[in-house]
Design a protein around this motif. Structure first.
Motif, PDB file in Angstrom:
ATOM      1  N   THR A 104     -38.139 -39.229  21.212  1.00  0.00           N
ATOM      2  CA  THR A 104     -37.652 -38.314  20.180  1.00  0.00           C
ATOM      3  C   THR A 104     -36.357 -37.644  20.599  1.00  0.00           C
ATOM      4  OG1 THR A 104     -38.945 -36.481  21.068  1.00  0.00           O
ATOM      5  CG2 THR A 104     -39.997 -37.872  19.393  1.00  0.00           C
ATOM      6  N   ASP A 105     -35.993 -37.743  21.863  1.00  0.00           N
ATOM      7  CA  ASP A 105     -34.778 -37.119  22.362  1.00  0.00           C
ATOM      8  C   ASP A 105     -33.574 -37.981  21.975  1.00  0.00           C
ATOM      9  OD1 ASP A 105     -33.019 -35.473  23.739  1.00  0.00           O
ATOM     10  OD2 ASP A 105     -33.331 -36.526  25.631  1.00  0.00           O
ATOM     11  N   ASP A 131     -39.293 -40.087  26.543  1.00  0.00           N
ATOM     12  CA  ASP A 131     -39.352 -39.267  25.341  1.00  0.00           C
ATOM     13  C   ASP A 131     -38.419 -39.891  24.310  1.00  0.00           C
ATOM     14  OD1 ASP A 131     -39.590 -37.342  23.428  1.00  0.00           O
ATOM     15  OD2 ASP A 131     -38.622 -35.745  24.582  1.00  0.00           O
ATOM     16  N   ARG A 191     -32.188 -38.554  27.561  1.00  0.00           N
ATOM     17  CA  ARG A 191     -32.131 -38.007  28.915  1.00  0.00           C
ATOM     18  C   ARG A 191     -33.491 -37.466  29.355  1.00  0.00           C
ATOM     19  NH1 ARG A 191     -26.987 -36.533  30.906  1.00  0.00           N
ATOM     20  NH2 ARG A 191     -27.920 -34.813  32.035  1.00  0.00           N
ATOM     21  N   GLN A 192     -34.456 -37.429  28.451  1.00  0.00           N
ATOM     22  CA  GLN A 192     -35.741 -36.812  28.753  1.00  0.00           C
ATOM     23  C   GLN A 192     -36.810 -37.875  29.002  1.00  0.00           C
ATOM     24  OE1 GLN A 192     -36.445 -33.480  28.918  1.00  0.00           O
ATOM     25  NE2 GLN A 192     -34.322 -32.960  28.549  1.00  0.00           N
ATOM     26  N   CYS A 193     -37.694 -37.581  29.934  1.00  0.00           N
ATOM     27  CA  CYS A 193     -38.882 -38.402  30.151  1.00  0.00           C
ATOM     28  C   CYS A 193     -39.900 -37.539  30.889  1.00  0.00           C
ATOM     29  CB  CYS A 193     -38.564 -39.669  30.937  1.00  0.00           C
ATOM     30  SG  CYS A 193     -38.207 -39.406  32.668  1.00  0.00           S
ATOM     31  N   HIS A 215     -34.798 -34.086  33.983  1.00  0.00           N
ATOM     32  CA  HIS A 215     -33.648 -33.984  33.089  1.00  0.00           C
ATOM     33  C   HIS A 215     -32.359 -33.622  33.826  1.00  0.00           C
ATOM     34  CE1 HIS A 215     -35.089 -29.891  33.604  1.00  0.00           C
ATOM     35  NE2 HIS A 215     -33.882 -29.482  33.273  1.00  0.00           N
ATOM     36  N   THR A 264     -30.498 -37.766  22.998  1.00  0.00           N
ATOM     37  CA  THR A 264     -29.584 -38.058  24.112  1.00  0.00           C
ATOM     38  C   THR A 264     -30.168 -39.053  25.104  1.00  0.00           C
ATOM     39  OG1 THR A 264     -30.444 -36.212  25.416  1.00  0.00           O
ATOM     40  CG2 THR A 264     -28.572 -35.757  23.960  1.00  0.00           C
TER      41      THR A 264
END
Length: 164
Positions: free
Chosen positions: A57-58, A55, A62-64, A86, A60
């Motif tokens: 757009t995150d 991801d 940390r997202q996928c 996450h 940090t």
């Protein structure tokens, strides 16, 4: 001045799934990952990654969104979307240890048997017999209370065949 921590200590030990996948070739497709809190079971629980979409757009990082072949407590369940990527408790299994980690021991295969019926508690039995006598039904037969077990992935209990 010493550092003083307030509140409960975090129980997550590891990295997020995206932190692990972004450092691997092909975003870790084909590699084995496991959550550290699932290592408490005697049976093996892990994912073999099949698809990872980061991801971007995150802020940090940390997202996928990831998919993998799920093995939970020694049972292969098929391909699932990984919703807990996450959380910071993922570990990567090294390539040289993957084969030994992914072997499933047959000694943990046995599921416990429980009966389908149990005896009524004494007070409840007396109340049910009173109601049956008030309705004019025969209360001399032995009464048994059925047990309802939720059968799912986490519940590894099977009920024995029991006849009234």
């Amino acid at each position: 001045m010493p550092i003083r921590y307030v509140g409960r200590q975090p129980f997550f030990r590891g990295k997020t799934l995206h932190e692990i996948a972004r450092n691997l070739k092909n975003l870790g497709v084909g590699r084995v990952v496991a959550r550290s809190n699932l290592l408490r079971y005697p049976e093996k629980s892990f994912y073999r990654l099949t698809k990872v979409i980061p991801d971007m757009t995150d802020a940090t990082l940390r997202q996928c969104t990831a998919w993998g072949l799920k093995t939970f407590r020694g049972e292969e369940l098929g391909e699932f979307r990984i919703d807990s990527g996450h959380k910071a408790d993922w570990i990567l299994i090294p390539k040289d240890e993957e084969e030994s980690f992914c072997t499933i021991d047959a000694k943990h295969e046995k599921k416990s048997d429980i009966p389908q019926f149990v005896q009524f508690p004494p007070l409840l039995k007396a109340l049910v017999q009173q109601e049956m006598e008030a309705q004019g039904q025969d209360s001399s037969k032995p009464m048994k209370l059925p047990i309802n077990i939720h059968k799912g992935v986490v519940s590894r209990i099977k009920q024995a065949e029991d006849k009234l």
